[in-house]
Write a protein that holds these residues in place. Sequence first.
Motif, PDB file in Angstrom:
ATOM      1  N   TYR A  37     -17.520 -17.696  11.778  1.00 21.57           N
ATOM      2  CA  TYR A  37     -18.339 -16.496  11.938  1.00 21.57           C
ATOM      3  C   TYR A  37     -18.537 -16.173  13.420  1.00 21.57           C
ATOM      4  O   TYR A  37     -18.400 -15.026  13.843  1.00 21.57           O
ATOM      5  N   THR A  38     -18.832 -17.192  14.212  1.00 20.10           N
ATOM      6  CA  THR A  38     -19.081 -16.994  15.646  1.00 20.10           C
ATOM      7  C   THR A  38     -17.823 -16.524  16.364  1.00 20.10           C
ATOM      8  O   THR A  38     -17.886 -15.623  17.211  1.00 20.10           O
ATOM      9  N   GLU A  53     -15.305 -14.850  15.044  1.00 25.14           N
ATOM     10  CA  GLU A  53     -15.053 -13.469  14.631  1.00 25.14           C
ATOM     11  C   GLU A  53     -15.995 -12.506  15.356  1.00 25.14           C
ATOM     12  O   GLU A  53     -15.571 -11.459  15.849  1.00 25.14           O
ATOM     13  N   LEU A  54     -17.274 -12.862  15.441  1.00 23.74           N
ATOM     14  CA  LEU A  54     -18.240 -12.010  16.141  1.00 23.74           C
ATOM     15  C   LEU A  54     -17.899 -11.921  17.628  1.00 23.74           C
ATOM     16  O   LEU A  54     -17.954 -10.836  18.222  1.00 23.74           O
ATOM     17  N   MET A 101     -17.038  -8.458  19.519  1.00 23.15           N
ATOM     18  CA  MET A 101     -17.894  -8.041  20.632  1.00 23.15           C
ATOM     19  C   MET A 101     -17.252  -8.279  21.994  1.00 23.15           C
ATOM     20  O   MET A 101     -17.835  -7.947  23.022  1.00 23.15           O
ATOM     21  N   LEU A 106     -26.863 -17.669  18.017  1.00 23.53           N
ATOM     22  CA  LEU A 106     -26.537 -17.772  16.599  1.00 23.53           C
ATOM     23  C   LEU A 106     -26.941 -19.154  16.111  1.00 23.53           C
ATOM     24  O   LEU A 106     -26.512 -20.156  16.678  1.00 23.53           O
TER      25      LEU A 106
END
Length: 163
Positions: free
Chosen positions: A19-20, A22-23, A27, A124
Amino acid sequence: RRLVLVVYHDEELEEALSYTIELGRIMDEAISILMIYRRRIMERFEDYMVATTFAEEGEFKTARELIIDDLRGKGIDYERRINFIKERCNAGGVELVDINSSKADVVSAIKNLLKDNSSIDMVLLSPSITHDGAISSRELQRLVKTISRPVVTMAKNIKEKTA
């Protein structure tokens, strides 16, 4: 500009790291990891009982040393774990700036990291950090109010069993 993923040293990293990454890719931000050494209640008591002795002898174990020792006891190689993180970031096209470790509580560890790193834009929290009261809602609210950065909490993806 970067994101920081906060994890416990002994948790399964795959979901939170994916998830991190991909984020970070979306960004266009780099990633830092903050590994918190998760101490058990008995360890806290033992630490308290022997802290004076170790302080007198000048023997303080760093968070990294505690993490390495604990993972070794669980049959997990620390360097392999670090290499896994590096490989996943490289494969995802996101720069891994650093991997920090702390033996402080979650809120204190995050505040200390942010105090020294003004380039961190977002925090996160992995599912293990927010699951089953590992961090209370009061502590989470205090964190959000005092760090002046967005805090993203992750939940575990629980799959229901069908009959």
